[in-house]
Design an enzyme around this catalytic site. Structure first.
Site: not given
Ligand SMILES: *[C@@H]1O[C@H](CO)[C@@H](O)[C@H](O)[C@H]1NC(C)=O
Ligand SMILES: *[C@@H]1O[C@H](CO)[C@@H](O)[C@H](O)[C@H]1NC(C)=O
Ligand SMILES: *[C@@H]1O[C@H](CO)[C@@H](O)[C@H](O)[C@H]1NC(C)=O
Ligand SMILES: *[C@@H]1O[C@H](CO)[C@@H](O)[C@H](O)[C@H]1NC(C)=O
Ligand SMILES: *[C@@H]1O[C@H](CO)[C@@H](O)[C@H](O)[C@H]1NC(C)=O
Ligand SMILES: *[C@@H]1O[C@H](CO)[C@@H](O)[C@H](O)[C@H]1NC(C)=O
Ligand SMILES: *[C@@H]1O[C@H](CO)[C@@H](O)[C@H](O)[C@H]1NC(C)=O
Ligand SMILES: *[C@@H]1O[C@H](CO)[C@@H](O)[C@H](O)[C@H]1NC(C)=O
Ligand SMILES: *[C@@H]1O[C@H](CO)[C@@H](O)[C@H](O)[C@H]1NC(C)=O
Ligand SMILES: *[C@@H]1O[C@H](CO)[C@@H](O)[C@H](O)[C@H]1NC(C)=O
Ligand SMILES: *[C@@H]1O[C@H](CO)[C@@H](O)[C@H](O)[C@H]1NC(C)=O
Length: 492
Positions: A85, A345
């Site tokens: 994101h 991540d």
């Protein structure tokens, strides 16, 4: 004019301008002395964006100097991307830490008379409103997270636009987002940037829940029995540089009693202020060495808790690495050309570990900061970070046969696959890549403790939903801290 002479003229500057204007070189007067064609000013290469881990705005990976475009004689015919994101506000945990350290500051002393490095506090205001925005993407400023998704989509629309046909009839291209509010938002923005006015005509947005019951059929696989190393559970985030910073600030302001935990919190807060405001007075409160130390705490965390330093993470990343081999070998005609995937991540770092990308030869040391540091997480998973796998069809060159090749591109830098770099542009022949990768992958199901009642493979790339129902937001963003979503994009 010989190159040496023109370099001398450039150094001499404007007084010699006419000497540089050789009539035989059209346009040369436009190039000299205004800009050097090859920049010489690498200097120390310091940038705070490379020393705050995954907390800060996107930056490209520092590259090895391999061209980003397809090598001559090659064309990209399939792309498999995994993207984090965009830039965002902090999650609830860090936000609470920021407030704790700020409260300590504000209750310590005369709030109208800050001095020294904290003088700016006489004007500064905190940037995270109570309640709203926590965990969501930022929307204003140069590093707005929503802009990251749209701009990246718009850029990839130029780079890879040849992989879909806007004049086709009844075209469906699936996109895949893990089930989390900010990730789905990123996927949608990316899709709008990539497909433009055709986005809702073409894209079938598939939401893949993040829950453990998905087993291997997930963009966010995990292990049932947590098998993290002792190092991971004992990352103290205490670097000696933080004590230096605390002592310096305490000496400048009466009654201030910051400790190294506060310094860590404030440096992380500065990082998030960049995502939201684009600038932060806090950045300059800390020295370059202190930022390097802060960045290293983030590297240690990714490395030992969700990267190659955790014994299970290669197996976790093997799910995506293995399934992408199938797509690459089926090729665009059978499987389709575009696989655009979105996650967190800590779902990208296991895939990199499985592929051996950015894995240092030795474990990261706990007692010092190594240089060079192959595992600088600012190069690996900044906000908006992404791994792009390109399938290339290439004509023969003097050193390689015509055929199908693979290149790995991490944050827009080409990263040659270890042990197979003989193809055009340091790519790897697909057949070689396939045998090397599959031979190196551990088994996810047995390593991570999933029994036969769980999905055993990543399946959604071949069994996707064609509905356009989830392409756009139909409700207000999920409130803070409750970002998990169902298949239908509602709160899980
Ligand atoms: C490969 O060679 C053919 C024949 O010369 C040419 O038409 C084609 O454009 C080449 N492909 C690339 C990607 O350069
Ligand atoms: C607080 O700051 C004001 C303005 O600088 C100053 O007049 C006052 O003496 C300070 N009070 C204390 C207790 O330090
Ligand atoms: C894309 O949009 C154009 C203009 O509305 C339309 O003519 C075309 O059919 C669309 N393409 C697809 C694949 O839906
Ligand atoms: C396009 O899809 C719609 C709905 O599935 C269908 O009714 C229509 O016949 C299709 N058109 C073509 C040209 O295939
Ligand atoms: C945790 O780390 C600290 C400091 O590095 C060390 O003193 C301590 O022994 C470690 N504890 C465990 C349980 O490994
Ligand atoms: C710093 O102070 C806070 C309380 O303000 C405390 O929770 C924390 O443990 C302290 N950190 C260290 C390293 O002593
Ligand atoms: C952790 O996983 C490794 C395999 O990746 C295994 O060898 C080891 O026994 C596991 N340890 C625990 C405590 O589960
Ligand atoms: C692929 O592997 C074969 C057999 O090991 C080898 O001859 C060839 O050079 C390799 N090609 C590339 C591009 O690495
Ligand atoms: C990789 O995927 C294939 C099917 O796509 C499966 O047969 C194979 O067992 C998988 N390997 C691992 C290690 O998961
Ligand atoms: C699989 O594991 C779950 C718990 O994770 C358990 O409830 C279930 O009974 C197991 N199923 C089989 C077939 O072993
Ligand atoms: C697609 O999703 C919708 C909503 O969840 C569902 O009603 C439909 O059956 C799904 N279709 C397929 C092919 O999975």
């Amino acid at each position: 004019m010989a190159p040496l002479a023109s370099a001398v003229v450039a150094v001499l500057g404007a007084a010699s301008l006419t000497a540089a204007q050789t009539p035989n070189r059209p346009g040369s007067q436009n190039r000299y002395p205004f800009a050097k064609p090859y920049d010489q000013s690498f200097l120390e290469g310091y940038n705070v964006l490379k020393h705050a881990g995954g907390n800060v705005p996107y930056s490209n990976r520092e590259s090895y100097g391999i061209g980003r475009d397809p090598p001559q004689g090659c064309a990209v015919d399939q792309v498999i991307m995994l993207k984090r994101h965009g830039e965002r506000w902090p999650d609830p945990g860090p936000a609470a830490n920021f407030k704790a350290s700020l409260n300590k500051i504000y209750s310590s002393t005369n709030a109208t008379a800050w001095t020294g490095a904290l003088e700016f506090l006489n004007r500064w205001t905190y940037f995270v409103p109570d309640g709203r925005y926590i965990a969501l993407e930022s929307y204003n400023g140069p590093y707005a997270g929503l802009l990251d998704g749209y701009r990246h989509g718009a850029e990839y629309g130029v780079r890879y636009g040849h992989l879909w046909d806007p004049t086709a009839v009844n075209l469906t291209i699936p996109m895949f987002s893990s089930g989390y509010e900010r990730i789905l938002t990123t996927a949608r923005k990316f899709g709008e940037g990539f497909f433009g006015w055709n986005y809702t005509d073409v894209v079938a947005m598939n939401i893949i829940p993040e829950q453990v019951y998905m087993g291997a059929n997930s963009l966010t696989p995990t292990c049932l029995h947590d098998n993290q190393t002792a190092v991971c559970s004992n990352l103290t985030n205490q670097q000696p540089q933080f004590k230096v910073a605390a002592a310096r600030l305490n000496a400048q302001n009466k009654n201030l009693q910051l400790n190294s935990t506060d310094i860590y919190n404030l440096m992380q807060m500065a990082s998030y202020e960049l995502n939201v405001r684009g600038y932060s007075d806090w950045v300059d409160v800390f020295s370059l060495d202190e930022w390097v130390a802060f960045g290293y705490t983030q590297d240690l965390s990714y490395y030992y808790c969700s990267g190659p330093g955790d014994k299970n993470m290669k197996a976790v990343g093997a799910v995506y690495a293995n399934a992408s081999l199938t797509l690459l070998n089926q090729g665009p005609d059978k499987a389709g050309a575009l696989y655009l995937n979105f996650c967190h991540d800590t779902n990208i770092t296991p895939v990199l570990a499985a592929l051996g990308i950015s894995s240092p030869a030795e474990d990261l040391p706990l007692d010092r900061i190594p240089f060079p540091n192959e595992y600088n997480s600012g190069n690996i998973v900044p906000m908006g970070g992404h791994l792009t796998i390109e399938r290339l069809t290439c004509n023969a060159t003097a050193i390689s046969e015509a055929g199908t090749y693979v290149r790995l591109v991490l944050n827009e830098a080409v990263v040659p696959y270890t042990g197979c770099q003989d193809g055009p542009g340091f790519s790897c022949a697909l057949a070689n890549y396939t045998s090397l990768v599959s031979a190196s992958l551990p088994d996810f199901i047995s390593t991570c403790g999933f029994n036969s009642s769980y999905p055993q493979y990543l399946d959604f790339w071949w069994n996707y939903n064609t509905t356009r129902d989830y392409d756009v937001e139909t409700q207000n963003p999920i409130p803070a801290g409750e970002g998990l979503l169902t298949y239908q994009g509602t709160a899980a």
